[in-house]
Write a protein that holds these residues in place. Structure first.
Motif, PDB file in Angstrom:
ATOM      1  N   PHE A  67      -2.718  -4.601   5.290  1.00 17.14           N
ATOM      2  CA  PHE A  67      -2.130  -3.293   4.976  1.00 17.14           C
ATOM      3  C   PHE A  67      -2.770  -2.199   5.828  1.00 17.14           C
ATOM      4  O   PHE A  67      -2.119  -1.206   6.149  1.00 17.14           O
ATOM      5  CB  PHE A  67      -2.282  -2.958   3.491  1.00 17.14           C
ATOM      6  CG  PHE A  67      -1.238  -3.581   2.601  1.00 17.14           C
ATOM      7  CD1 PHE A  67      -0.332  -4.520   3.054  1.00 17.14           C
ATOM      8  CD2 PHE A  67      -1.167  -3.217   1.265  1.00 17.14           C
ATOM      9  CE1 PHE A  67       0.610  -5.094   2.211  1.00 17.14           C
ATOM     10  CE2 PHE A  67      -0.222  -3.772   0.411  1.00 17.14           C
ATOM     11  CZ  PHE A  67       0.674  -4.710   0.887  1.00 17.14           C
ATOM     12  N   ASN A  68      -4.038  -2.363   6.202  1.00 19.63           N
ATOM     13  CA  ASN A  68      -4.699  -1.362   7.048  1.00 19.63           C
ATOM     14  C   ASN A  68      -4.085  -1.288   8.443  1.00 19.63           C
ATOM     15  O   ASN A  68      -4.177  -0.260   9.102  1.00 19.63           O
ATOM     16  CB  ASN A  68      -6.195  -1.668   7.184  1.00 19.63           C
ATOM     17  CG  ASN A  68      -6.966  -1.335   5.936  1.00 19.63           C
ATOM     18  OD1 ASN A  68      -6.510  -0.588   5.075  1.00 19.63           O
ATOM     19  ND2 ASN A  68      -8.155  -1.902   5.811  1.00 19.63           N
ATOM     20  N   TYR A  69      -3.470  -2.372   8.907  1.00 17.84           N
ATOM     21  CA  TYR A  69      -2.890  -2.407  10.250  1.00 17.84           C
ATOM     22  C   TYR A  69      -1.454  -1.899  10.320  1.00 17.84           C
ATOM     23  O   TYR A  69      -1.002  -1.496  11.382  1.00 17.84           O
ATOM     24  CB  TYR A  69      -2.939  -3.837  10.812  1.00 17.84           C
ATOM     25  CG  TYR A  69      -4.304  -4.245  11.278  1.00 17.84           C
ATOM     26  CD1 TYR A  69      -4.883  -3.667  12.397  1.00 17.84           C
ATOM     27  CD2 TYR A  69      -5.030  -5.217  10.608  1.00 17.84           C
ATOM     28  CE1 TYR A  69      -6.144  -4.044  12.834  1.00 17.84           C
ATOM     29  CE2 TYR A  69      -6.283  -5.599  11.035  1.00 17.84           C
ATOM     30  CZ  TYR A  69      -6.838  -5.006  12.147  1.00 17.84           C
ATOM     31  OH  TYR A  69      -8.087  -5.372  12.573  1.00 17.84           O
ATOM     32  N   ILE A  70      -0.731  -1.926   9.231  1.00 17.74           N
ATOM     33  CA  ILE A  70       0.682  -1.543   9.256  1.00 17.74           C
ATOM     34  C   ILE A  70       0.896  -0.132   9.797  1.00 17.74           C
ATOM     35  O   ILE A  70       1.767   0.073  10.649  1.00 17.74           O
ATOM     36  CB  ILE A  70       1.333  -1.757   7.871  1.00 17.74           C
ATOM     37  CG1 ILE A  70       1.410  -3.263   7.574  1.00 17.74           C
ATOM     38  CG2 ILE A  70       2.726  -1.123   7.801  1.00 17.74           C
ATOM     39  CD1 ILE A  70       1.905  -3.622   6.180  1.00 17.74           C
ATOM     40  N   PRO A  71       0.126   0.882   9.367  1.00 15.95           N
ATOM     41  CA  PRO A  71       0.359   2.237   9.886  1.00 15.95           C
ATOM     42  C   PRO A  71       0.168   2.379  11.400  1.00 15.95           C
ATOM     43  O   PRO A  71       0.716   3.297  12.009  1.00 15.95           O
ATOM     44  CB  PRO A  71      -0.668   3.093   9.134  1.00 15.95           C
ATOM     45  CG  PRO A  71      -0.940   2.337   7.882  1.00 15.95           C
ATOM     46  CD  PRO A  71      -0.855   0.891   8.280  1.00 15.95           C
ATOM     47  N   GLN A  72      -0.558   1.478  12.013  1.00 17.13           N
ATOM     48  CA  GLN A  72      -0.770   1.536  13.459  1.00 17.13           C
ATOM     49  C   GLN A  72       0.464   1.097  14.244  1.00 17.13           C
ATOM     50  O   GLN A  72       0.547   1.328  15.450  1.00 17.13           O
ATOM     51  CB  GLN A  72      -1.948   0.655  13.858  1.00 17.13           C
ATOM     52  CG  GLN A  72      -3.262   1.090  13.275  1.00 17.13           C
ATOM     53  CD  GLN A  72      -4.373   0.082  13.535  1.00 17.13           C
ATOM     54  OE1 GLN A  72      -4.284  -0.734  14.454  1.00 17.13           O
ATOM     55  NE2 GLN A  72      -5.411   0.123  12.715  1.00 17.13           N
ATOM     56  N   HIS A  73       1.420   0.459  13.565  1.00 14.82           N
ATOM     57  CA  HIS A  73       2.559  -0.131  14.272  1.00 14.82           C
ATOM     58  C   HIS A  73       3.917   0.421  13.860  1.00 14.82           C
ATOM     59  O   HIS A  73       4.940  -0.002  14.410  1.00 14.82           O
ATOM     60  CB  HIS A  73       2.537  -1.654  14.090  1.00 14.82           C
ATOM     61  CG  HIS A  73       1.306  -2.281  14.637  1.00 14.82           C
ATOM     62  ND1 HIS A  73       1.118  -2.529  15.977  1.00 14.82           N
ATOM     63  CD2 HIS A  73       0.152  -2.678  14.037  1.00 14.82           C
ATOM     64  CE1 HIS A  73      -0.061  -3.056  16.175  1.00 14.82           C
ATOM     65  NE2 HIS A  73      -0.673  -3.157  15.024  1.00 14.82           N
ATOM     66  N   PHE A  74       3.924   1.358  12.910  1.00  9.91           N
ATOM     67  CA  PHE A  74       5.183   1.924  12.437  1.00  9.91           C
ATOM     68  C   PHE A  74       5.032   3.424  12.227  1.00  9.91           C
ATOM     69  O   PHE A  74       3.925   3.927  12.089  1.00  9.91           O
ATOM     70  CB  PHE A  74       5.620   1.252  11.128  1.00  9.91           C
ATOM     71  CG  PHE A  74       5.905  -0.213  11.283  1.00  9.91           C
ATOM     72  CD1 PHE A  74       7.124  -0.657  11.761  1.00  9.91           C
ATOM     73  CD2 PHE A  74       4.935  -1.157  10.989  1.00  9.91           C
ATOM     74  CE1 PHE A  74       7.383  -2.009  11.935  1.00  9.91           C
ATOM     75  CE2 PHE A  74       5.175  -2.511  11.154  1.00  9.91           C
ATOM     76  CZ  PHE A  74       6.405  -2.936  11.633  1.00  9.91           C
ATOM     77  N   THR A  75       6.157   4.101  12.165  1.00 11.77           N
ATOM     78  CA  THR A  75       6.128   5.537  11.908  1.00 11.77           C
ATOM     79  C   THR A  75       5.673   5.787  10.478  1.00 11.77           C
ATOM     80  O   THR A  75       5.657   4.876   9.651  1.00 11.77           O
ATOM     81  CB  THR A  75       7.525   6.161  12.103  1.00 11.77           C
ATOM     82  OG1 THR A  75       8.418   5.590  11.137  1.00 11.77           O
ATOM     83  CG2 THR A  75       8.049   5.934  13.515  1.00 11.77           C
ATOM     84  N   ASP A  76       5.320   7.039  10.200  1.00 13.18           N
ATOM     85  CA  ASP A  76       4.799   7.391   8.878  1.00 13.18           C
ATOM     86  C   ASP A  76       5.715   6.970   7.740  1.00 13.18           C
ATOM     87  O   ASP A  76       5.258   6.462   6.737  1.00 13.18           O
ATOM     88  CB  ASP A  76       4.523   8.888   8.786  1.00 13.18           C
ATOM     89  CG  ASP A  76       3.301   9.284   9.586  1.00 13.18           C
ATOM     90  OD1 ASP A  76       2.463   8.404   9.858  1.00 13.18           O
ATOM     91  OD2 ASP A  76       3.192  10.466   9.943  1.00 13.18           O
ATOM     92  N   GLY A  77       6.986   7.160   7.877  1.00 16.20           N
ATOM     93  CA  GLY A  77       7.905   6.767   6.806  1.00 16.20           C
ATOM     94  C   GLY A  77       8.072   5.265   6.697  1.00 16.20           C
ATOM     95  O   GLY A  77       8.107   4.712   5.602  1.00 16.20           O
ATOM     96  N   GLN A  78       8.198   4.606   7.832  1.00 23.20           N
ATOM     97  CA  GLN A  78       8.413   3.156   7.826  1.00 23.20           C
ATOM     98  C   GLN A  78       7.209   2.411   7.269  1.00 23.20           C
ATOM     99  O   GLN A  78       7.379   1.462   6.504  1.00 23.20           O
ATOM    100  CB  GLN A  78       8.701   2.641   9.232  1.00 23.20           C
ATOM    101  CG  GLN A  78      10.083   2.890   9.723  1.00 23.20           C
ATOM    102  CD  GLN A  78      10.295   2.307  11.109  1.00 23.20           C
ATOM    103  OE1 GLN A  78       9.380   2.236  11.934  1.00 23.20           O
ATOM    104  NE2 GLN A  78      11.519   1.886  11.366  1.00 23.20           N
ATOM    105  N   ASP A  79       5.998   2.802   7.650  1.00 15.31           N
ATOM    106  CA  ASP A  79       4.812   2.085   7.177  1.00 15.31           C
ATOM    107  C   ASP A  79       4.715   2.148   5.656  1.00 15.31           C
ATOM    108  O   ASP A  79       4.477   1.139   5.003  1.00 15.31           O
ATOM    109  CB  ASP A  79       3.533   2.584   7.848  1.00 15.31           C
ATOM    110  CG  ASP A  79       3.201   4.039   7.550  1.00 15.31           C
ATOM    111  OD1 ASP A  79       4.073   4.770   7.049  1.00 15.31           O
ATOM    112  OD2 ASP A  79       2.067   4.451   7.842  1.00 15.31           O
ATOM    113  N   LYS A  80       4.960   3.312   5.093  1.00 18.11           N
ATOM    114  CA  LYS A  80       4.889   3.460   3.637  1.00 18.11           C
ATOM    115  C   LYS A  80       5.981   2.635   2.957  1.00 18.11           C
ATOM    116  O   LYS A  80       5.737   1.970   1.954  1.00 18.11           O
ATOM    117  CB  LYS A  80       5.012   4.929   3.242  1.00 18.11           C
ATOM    118  CG  LYS A  80       4.858   5.150   1.752  1.00 18.11           C
ATOM    119  CD  LYS A  80       4.942   6.609   1.400  1.00 18.11           C
ATOM    120  CE  LYS A  80       4.876   6.904  -0.067  1.00 18.11           C
ATOM    121  NZ  LYS A  80       5.078   5.869  -1.016  1.00 18.11           N
ATOM    122  N   GLU A  81       7.170   2.653   3.535  1.00 19.95           N
ATOM    123  CA  GLU A  81       8.279   1.894   2.962  1.00 19.95           C
ATOM    124  C   GLU A  81       8.003   0.386   3.007  1.00 19.95           C
ATOM    125  O   GLU A  81       8.240  -0.329   2.032  1.00 19.95           O
ATOM    126  CB  GLU A  81       9.570   2.231   3.716  1.00 19.95           C
ATOM    127  CG  GLU A  81      10.824   1.863   2.975  1.00 19.95           C
ATOM    128  CD  GLU A  81      12.091   2.351   3.662  1.00 19.95           C
ATOM    129  OE1 GLU A  81      13.185   1.942   3.194  1.00 19.95           O
ATOM    130  OE2 GLU A  81      12.023   3.096   4.661  1.00 19.95           O
TER     131      GLU A  81
END
Length: 184
Positions: A67-81
């Motif tokens: 979960f720590n890596y997801i925000p590095q690869h997606f936009t702010d909205g996509q990572d949260k979704e």
């Protein structure tokens, strides 16, 4: 649906589905080997007795780390979704509600951050979390036991093992394009 010029389009929900099922399968198939590596590690003076079927804590460490890596690869909205959909899919595995599971993930992430401070390297945090969550301190020689820290050779070896449990989001994004649910 495959685009004419490249990547297949996926919704965040479908992305979460693929991610959660693959992570669960990888951990179920891989943890017995990890337990064996830990139990046979020459850095311990007392052989640990990590049960190859005790995957719950390990799965939580893998989830929290990934979960720590997801925000590095997606936009702010996509990572949260994506993370929200993952939480919905992982929660029943642990017999928890989504809000309870979200709290549990935060607890693990916080724990990993604490045991790995001052480093912010997630891979190292995952290895140290395995060390502490499986109570391996007393299996070490007196020096590391007294310092209440893992033997760095063991941690380095475990880092190499833990790499296998990190999702390769770069390769995923080369093959797939995550689009909002409304655009699908």
């Amino acid at each position: 649906m495959l685009t004419i010029f490249g990547r297949k389009k996926l919704t965040p929900e479908r992305t979460a589905h693929i991610f959660t099922h693959t992570i669960i399968e990888t951990v179920e198939n891989g943890f017995p080997e990890v337990a064996g590596i830990i139990n046979d590690s020459p850095e311990f003076v007392i052989a640990p007795s990590v049960n190859p079927e005790d995957i719950g804590r390990f799965l939580m460490i893998v989830i929290a780390g990934n979960f720590n890596y997801i925000p590095q690869h997606f936009t702010d909205g996509q990572d949260k979704e994506i993370i929200d959909h993952c939480i919905e899919k992982f929660a029943p595995v642990f017999d928890l509600t989504t809000s309870e599971f979200k709290v549990k993930v935060k607890e693990y992430q916080s724990f990993m951050c604490r045991v790995n401070a001052p480093s912010k390297n997630t891979l190292y945090a995952m290895s140290k979390a395995v060390f502490f969550k499986y109570d391996l301190i007393d299996c070490q020689d007196d020096y590391f036991k007294m310092m209440k820290t893992p033997n760095p050779i063991f941690c380095k070896n475990l880092d190499e093992v833990m790499r296998n449990f990190l999702w390769d989001w770069e390769a995923f994004n080369e093959k797939y394009k995550v689009i909002s649910s409304s655009a699908a």
